[in-house]
Design a protein around this motif. Structure first.
Motif, PDB file in Angstrom:
ATOM      1  N   LEU A  82       0.750  -1.008   0.217  1.00  0.00           N
ATOM      2  CA  LEU A  82       0.372   0.044  -0.086  1.00  0.00           C
ATOM      3  C   LEU A  82       1.033   1.323  -0.173  1.00  0.00           C
ATOM      4  CD1 LEU A  82      -2.568  -0.758   2.976  1.00  0.00           C
ATOM      5  CD2 LEU A  82      -2.970  -0.874   0.034  1.00  0.00           C
ATOM      6  N   LYS A  83      -0.156   2.461  -1.013  1.00  0.00           N
ATOM      7  CA  LYS A  83       1.357   3.387  -1.130  1.00  0.00           C
ATOM      8  C   LYS A  83       0.834   4.627   0.421  1.00  0.00           C
ATOM      9  CE  LYS A  83       0.897   4.304  -5.572  1.00  0.00           C
ATOM     10  NZ  LYS A  83       1.096   5.070  -6.853  1.00  0.00           N
ATOM     11  N   GLU A  84       1.456   5.680   0.756  1.00  0.00           N
ATOM     12  CA  GLU A  84       1.182   6.079   1.912  1.00  0.00           C
ATOM     13  C   GLU A  84       0.482   6.649   1.501  1.00  0.00           C
ATOM     14  OE1 GLU A  84       4.955   7.327   4.476  1.00  0.00           O
ATOM     15  OE2 GLU A  84       3.493   8.720   5.089  1.00  0.00           O
ATOM     16  N   ASP A  85       0.394   7.739  -0.253  1.00  0.00           N
ATOM     17  CA  ASP A  85      -0.689   8.393  -0.845  1.00  0.00           C
ATOM     18  C   ASP A  85      -1.703   7.820  -0.733  1.00  0.00           C
ATOM     19  OD1 ASP A  85      -0.731   7.688  -2.188  1.00  0.00           O
ATOM     20  OD2 ASP A  85      -0.241   8.908  -4.086  1.00  0.00           O
ATOM     21  N   ILE A  86      -2.066   7.007  -0.739  1.00  0.00           N
ATOM     22  CA  ILE A  86      -3.740   6.290  -0.117  1.00  0.00           C
ATOM     23  C   ILE A  86      -4.354   7.216   1.064  1.00  0.00           C
ATOM     24  CG2 ILE A  86      -4.628   4.101   0.689  1.00  0.00           C
ATOM     25  CD1 ILE A  86      -3.648   2.528  -1.474  1.00  0.00           C
ATOM     26  N   PHE A  87      -3.520   7.342   2.173  1.00  0.00           N
ATOM     27  CA  PHE A  87      -3.938   7.441   3.464  1.00  0.00           C
ATOM     28  C   PHE A  87      -4.184   9.508   3.420  1.00  0.00           C
ATOM     29  CE2 PHE A  87      -2.146   3.422   3.329  1.00  0.00           C
ATOM     30  CZ  PHE A  87      -2.979   2.707   4.904  1.00  0.00           C
ATOM     31  N   THR A  88      -5.141   9.610   2.142  1.00  0.00           N
ATOM     32  CA  THR A  88      -4.766  11.026   1.860  1.00  0.00           C
ATOM     33  C   THR A  88      -6.551  11.248   1.292  1.00  0.00           C
ATOM     34  OG1 THR A  88      -4.203  11.473  -0.341  1.00  0.00           O
ATOM     35  CG2 THR A  88      -1.957  11.863   0.765  1.00  0.00           C
ATOM     36  N   GLU A  89      -6.546  12.798   1.487  1.00  0.00           N
ATOM     37  CA  GLU A  89      -7.567  13.246   1.234  1.00  0.00           C
ATOM     38  C   GLU A  89      -8.000  12.697  -0.077  1.00  0.00           C
ATOM     39  OE1 GLU A  89      -8.817  17.634   1.778  1.00  0.00           O
ATOM     40  OE2 GLU A  89     -10.608  17.360   0.115  1.00  0.00           O
ATOM     41  N   ARG A  90      -6.783  12.860  -1.044  1.00  0.00           N
ATOM     42  CA  ARG A  90      -7.427  12.445  -2.290  1.00  0.00           C
ATOM     43  C   ARG A  90      -7.840  11.099  -3.313  1.00  0.00           C
ATOM     44  NH1 ARG A  90      -2.554  10.975  -7.222  1.00  0.00           N
ATOM     45  NH2 ARG A  90      -3.847  11.422  -8.970  1.00  0.00           N
ATOM     46  N   TYR A  91      -7.545  10.011  -1.397  1.00  0.00           N
ATOM     47  CA  TYR A  91      -8.264   8.710  -2.053  1.00  0.00           C
ATOM     48  C   TYR A  91      -9.442   8.579  -1.335  1.00  0.00           C
ATOM     49  CZ  TYR A  91      -4.002   7.012  -4.786  1.00  0.00           C
ATOM     50  OH  TYR A  91      -3.951   6.982  -5.517  1.00  0.00           O
ATOM     51  N   LEU A  92      -9.634   9.990  -0.224  1.00  0.00           N
ATOM     52  CA  LEU A  92     -11.262  10.092   0.710  1.00  0.00           C
ATOM     53  C   LEU A  92     -12.507   9.920  -1.062  1.00  0.00           C
ATOM     54  CD1 LEU A  92     -11.209  11.625   3.541  1.00  0.00           C
ATOM     55  CD2 LEU A  92     -11.291   9.898   3.656  1.00  0.00           C
ATOM     56  N   ARG A  93     -12.224  10.923  -1.907  1.00  0.00           N
ATOM     57  CA  ARG A  93     -12.833  11.163  -2.119  1.00  0.00           C
ATOM     58  C   ARG A  93     -13.163  10.343  -3.552  1.00  0.00           C
ATOM     59  NH1 ARG A  93     -11.922  16.869  -1.159  1.00  0.00           N
ATOM     60  NH2 ARG A  93     -14.382  17.658  -1.012  1.00  0.00           N
ATOM     61  N   ARG A  94     -11.934   9.149  -3.791  1.00  0.00           N
ATOM     62  CA  ARG A  94     -11.877   7.830  -4.532  1.00  0.00           C
ATOM     63  C   ARG A  94     -11.207   6.900  -4.173  1.00  0.00           C
ATOM     64  NH1 ARG A  94      -9.017   7.659 -10.149  1.00  0.00           N
ATOM     65  NH2 ARG A  94     -10.438   6.223 -10.715  1.00  0.00           N
ATOM     66  N   PRO A  95     -12.051   5.889  -3.630  1.00  0.00           N
ATOM     67  CA  PRO A  95     -11.187   5.240  -3.316  1.00  0.00           C
ATOM     68  C   PRO A  95     -10.385   4.043  -4.230  1.00  0.00           C
ATOM     69  CG  PRO A  95     -13.463   4.479  -3.450  1.00  0.00           C
ATOM     70  CD  PRO A  95     -13.516   5.540  -3.938  1.00  0.00           C
ATOM     71  N   PRO A  96      -9.181   3.320  -3.187  1.00  0.00           N
ATOM     72  CA  PRO A  96      -8.247   2.755  -3.689  1.00  0.00           C
ATOM     73  C   PRO A  96      -9.403   1.727  -4.734  1.00  0.00           C
ATOM     74  CG  PRO A  96      -7.751   2.918  -1.747  1.00  0.00           C
ATOM     75  CD  PRO A  96      -8.823   3.537  -1.772  1.00  0.00           C
ATOM     76  N   ARG A  97      -8.159   0.717  -5.429  1.00  0.00           N
ATOM     77  CA  ARG A  97      -8.831  -0.353  -5.889  1.00  0.00           C
ATOM     78  C   ARG A  97      -8.381  -1.567  -4.533  1.00  0.00           C
ATOM     79  NH1 ARG A  97      -4.241  -2.709  -7.792  1.00  0.00           N
ATOM     80  NH2 ARG A  97      -3.541  -1.048  -8.347  1.00  0.00           N
ATOM     81  N   GLU A  98      -7.420  -0.995  -3.756  1.00  0.00           N
ATOM     82  CA  GLU A  98      -7.655  -1.955  -2.779  1.00  0.00           C
ATOM     83  C   GLU A  98      -8.336  -2.128  -1.584  1.00  0.00           C
ATOM     84  OE1 GLU A  98      -5.334  -0.046  -3.349  1.00  0.00           O
ATOM     85  OE2 GLU A  98      -3.437  -0.968  -4.073  1.00  0.00           O
TER      86      GLU A  98
END
Lengths: 267, 431
Positions: A248-264
């Motif tokens: 898992l990349k650290e940037d998954i845990f930022t606002e960007r991925y709140l708006r767009r859930p990661p594949r994982e």
């Protein structure tokens, strides 16, 4: 509901269990070493991990409610800073909501909620660690782990299979219990049962591992249960599709991925 | 009569939808949802609900019924490897307007053309800024009417047709939302809620529905919202810009006698951070109403400075409190004051407002009691929203509450709605 969601997160975290240290030791380790290893085993398995959680909340009258979510976790360092991302699936009125935590050691955690219907990123105060996670009997603190420095630890028993550690809060006014006793498996160092005493010294709450399996080489709690002896309800969490070290990349845990859930985070 | 019939019909419909959904869904909904997912990879969500409300204050120009409707919402999502499609639509049978409306709340495609870029195109809801039900730099369209009659909070935000992109450059994030055609907020114009009309000098309703003339040329009457944000540890900071129009008709075209939407640019900044065991926020903005001729044009709302500071934290077990102070300052006030038409009430140079939110969770978080209050000590007016929400099961939800307006004067921000206080209840089945 928002708050409820928060609570859920905690449970999930505890599920990620883990870790192995060499079980064979010549001398009895001291209590700080035991709790530290138990903390790593329960909350820091691998460098990251993923699990699907199915939580069933049963109240004293036998009525059931259900929660389904996916939890992603990444460790900055073992025993230190961690990130959690919780993506809700059920019930449908909370579906697609995201709860995110940056867990810190020396300051309050940072927490966020994302409400997709409003496209709203909400920041949540971290003062309420001992509140229910998504209306269940699990507390936030059960999910992400209680900071070791908040209790004094005492080894009260060491039998063939378990260490038994009694934990007394340094700031009793901040918590609803007077102490809790944890049984720690000597082989895996996983805490398998915690019994909480209220301010009058009466047992009122039990958190236990119902099932432990080895996943990717890590002993992992795959089913856990909290029983509220006072009110009579209980919550069972089942973990499935557990994976460790998935990069898992650290940037998954930022606002960007709140708006767009990661594949994982999707099923 | 017709209205009563329609209301009865819609209530019946809702019950039907509810019970139909209830019984059929108990066994079949799961399979339909699962079938959609298994066969087509489509995730489906939705609800059916009915809502009823009544005015608490007599208003000869409005119906007693403040809300009476049956609504169904369906949301479909399909994740592909490189993009995501979303549809979210509402069907609404409304006893007040006596119409059945379709409202598309989402119809968009989201993709990631590169590691540093997110793009979303179509119909969507957008939100940013730090205020709690106070918006300074969030210039995306709202629907205050829905908010005031007791619809779910979701409906405070309108969907709009836009192109949205996020650019992620290390610690910096640039968000840009471009709306090719101005949409504007749904505002109170007399149809179902009454308001103070300064021209008439009194509170009016269906007898004097505000006529407005909205800019509607594609690519000419467009709106651009931009945000540059960065997090410093736990502190989130952002700069904002908006180029477009006032979201409500804040101007008057005397020649045609219609309300108009003057041009507006907004420049602002915000910060949000954990502080004192809670979350603190601060936000400011300058509303550049550049056609107002430095406040000398009496037909256009003058430029303003807006400022907000807030704090939220847990006050006791499962009880959260939030408090905000808001200040609005009219720019070039002397000019404005001198051009106010005789007989019209001039606004104060400084308008101050306090808000308070209390949220209490009970019964294993199945019951939520909440109160949100706006109160202006300078205008001597306010708006309170006490509410309850009870989750009977994971699928059934009952809610209800009040929308209470008051004001010393009729012409102030909340005072102008004082004849609209109402109570409402709703039942919702989610699937």
């Amino acid at each position: 509901m928002k708050k409820a969601i928060i609570t859920t997160t905690i449970t999930a975290c505890s599920l990620f269990a883990l870790l192995v240290t060499s079980p064979v030791m010549a001398a009895e380790p001291d209590v700080e070493e035991i709790v530290s290893k138990a903390n790593l085993a329960a909350y820091y398995a691998g460098d990251d991990g993923k699990a699907e959680v199915n939580m069933t909340i049963t109240d004293s009258q036998g009525r059931e409610r259900n929660r389904e979510f996916i939890i992603l976790r990444k460790d900055k360092e073992d025993g230190g800073q961690q990130f959690f991302y919780v993506y809700f699936k059920r019930p449908s009125d909370v579906s697609k909501m995201v709860y995110m935590v940056h867990k810190h050691m020396n300051k309050d955690d940072d927490r966020w909620m994302y409400l997709p219907a409003l496209d709203l990123v909400k920041r949540i105060a971290a003062s309420d660690k001992r509140t229910s996670f998504v209306g269940s009997d699990f507390l936030y603190e059960d999910v992400s782990g209680r900071n070791l420095s908040e209790d004094n630890h005492k080894l009260v028993e060491s039998n063939d299979t378990h260490y038994v550690v009694k934990n007394i809060p340094k700031k009793p006014e901040d918590v609803e219990f007077s102490s809790y006793t944890v049984q720690i498996d000597k082989k895996t160092f996983l805490p398998v049962k915690a019994v909480y005493l209220d301010k009058n010294g009466k047992e009122y709450r039990i958190v236990e591992a119902i099932k432990v399996e080895e996943v990717d080489g890590f002993p992992t709690v795959t089913e856990s249960k909290v029983t509220d002896l006072e009110k009579g309800g209980h919550t069972v969490s089942k973990f499935s599709n557990i994976k460790y070290n998935i990069g898992l990349k650290e940037d998954i845990f930022t606002e960007r991925y709140l708006r767009r859930p990661p594949r994982e985070a999707r099923r | 009569m017709k209205k009563t019939a329609l209301l009865a019909l819609s209530a019946l419909l809702a019950c039907h939808a509810g019970s139909g959904v209830g019984s059929a869904m108990a066994e079949e909904e799961v399979s339909l949802t699962d079938r959609l997912y298994d066969d087509y990879g489509i995730e489906m969500l939705g609800f059916a609900e009915t809502r009823l409300g009544s005015r608490l204050v007599d208003d000869e120009n409005e119906d007693t019924l403040s809300i009476g409707e049956a609504r169904a919402q369906v949301e479909l999502t399909r994740f592909f490897d490189s993009f995501t499609l979303l549809f979210k639509g509402d069907l609404l049978a409304d006893a007040i307007t006596e119409e059945v409306d379709a409202d598309i709340r989402g119809l968009n495609v989201a993709f990631r053309p590169s590691d540093v870029l997110d793009v979303k195109i179509g119909r969507m809801v957008s939100t940013w800024g730090t205020g709690d039900l106070v918006f300074i730099n969030d210039m995306f369209p709202k629907d205050w009417q829905s908010f005031f009659i007791g619809r779910d909070d979701e409906y405070l935000k309108q969907a709009s047709n836009a192109f949205r992109t996020g650019i992620f450059l290390g610690d910096y994030i640039i968000d840009l939302v471009y709306t090719p055609r101005f949409q504007g907020s749904e505002f109170v114009k007399g149809e179902r809620l009454s308001y103070f009309n300064p021209g008439a000098g009194q509170i009016v309703g269906q007898n004097m529905v505000m006529a407005d003339n909205a800019p509607d040329d594609y690519f000419e009457d467009d709106e651009t919202s931009i945000r540059l944000s960065r997090r410093f540890g736990g502190v989130e900071t952002a700069l904002y810009g908006y180029m477009g129009f006032w979201q409500e008709p804040e101007g008057m075209d005397a020649a045609i006698g219609k309300a108009i939407y003057p041009r507006l640019n907004v420049w602002g900044a915000s910060a949000r951070s954990p502080v004192l065991g809670g979350i603190g926020n601060i936000e400011a903005g300058y509303y550049d109403s550049f056609d107002d001729d430095d406040g000398r044009n009496p037909y256009i709302r003058p430029s303003e400075y807006r400022f907000l500071v807030g704090f939220e934290r847990e006050l006791a077990h499962e009880l959260t409190g939030g408090f905000q102070y808001y200040l609005e300052v009219i720019d070039e006030y002397e000019n404005y004051e001198q051009t106010v038409a005789p007989g019209m009430e001039a606004r104060d140079e400084y308008r101050q407002m306090l808000t308070m939110r209390l949220t209490k969770l009970l019964m294993q978080q199945t019951l939520t009691l909440s109160l949100f209050v706006y109160y202006s000590p300078t205008d001597q007016d306010g708006y309170a929203r006490p509410k309850f929400q009870y989750k009977v099961t994971d699928n059934w939800l009952v809610d209800g509450g009040f929308n209470l307006f008051w004001g010393e004067d009729e012409h102030t921000f909340w005072g102008r709605f004082q004849d609209n206080s109402n109570a409402f209840v709703g039942v919702r089945y989610s699937f």
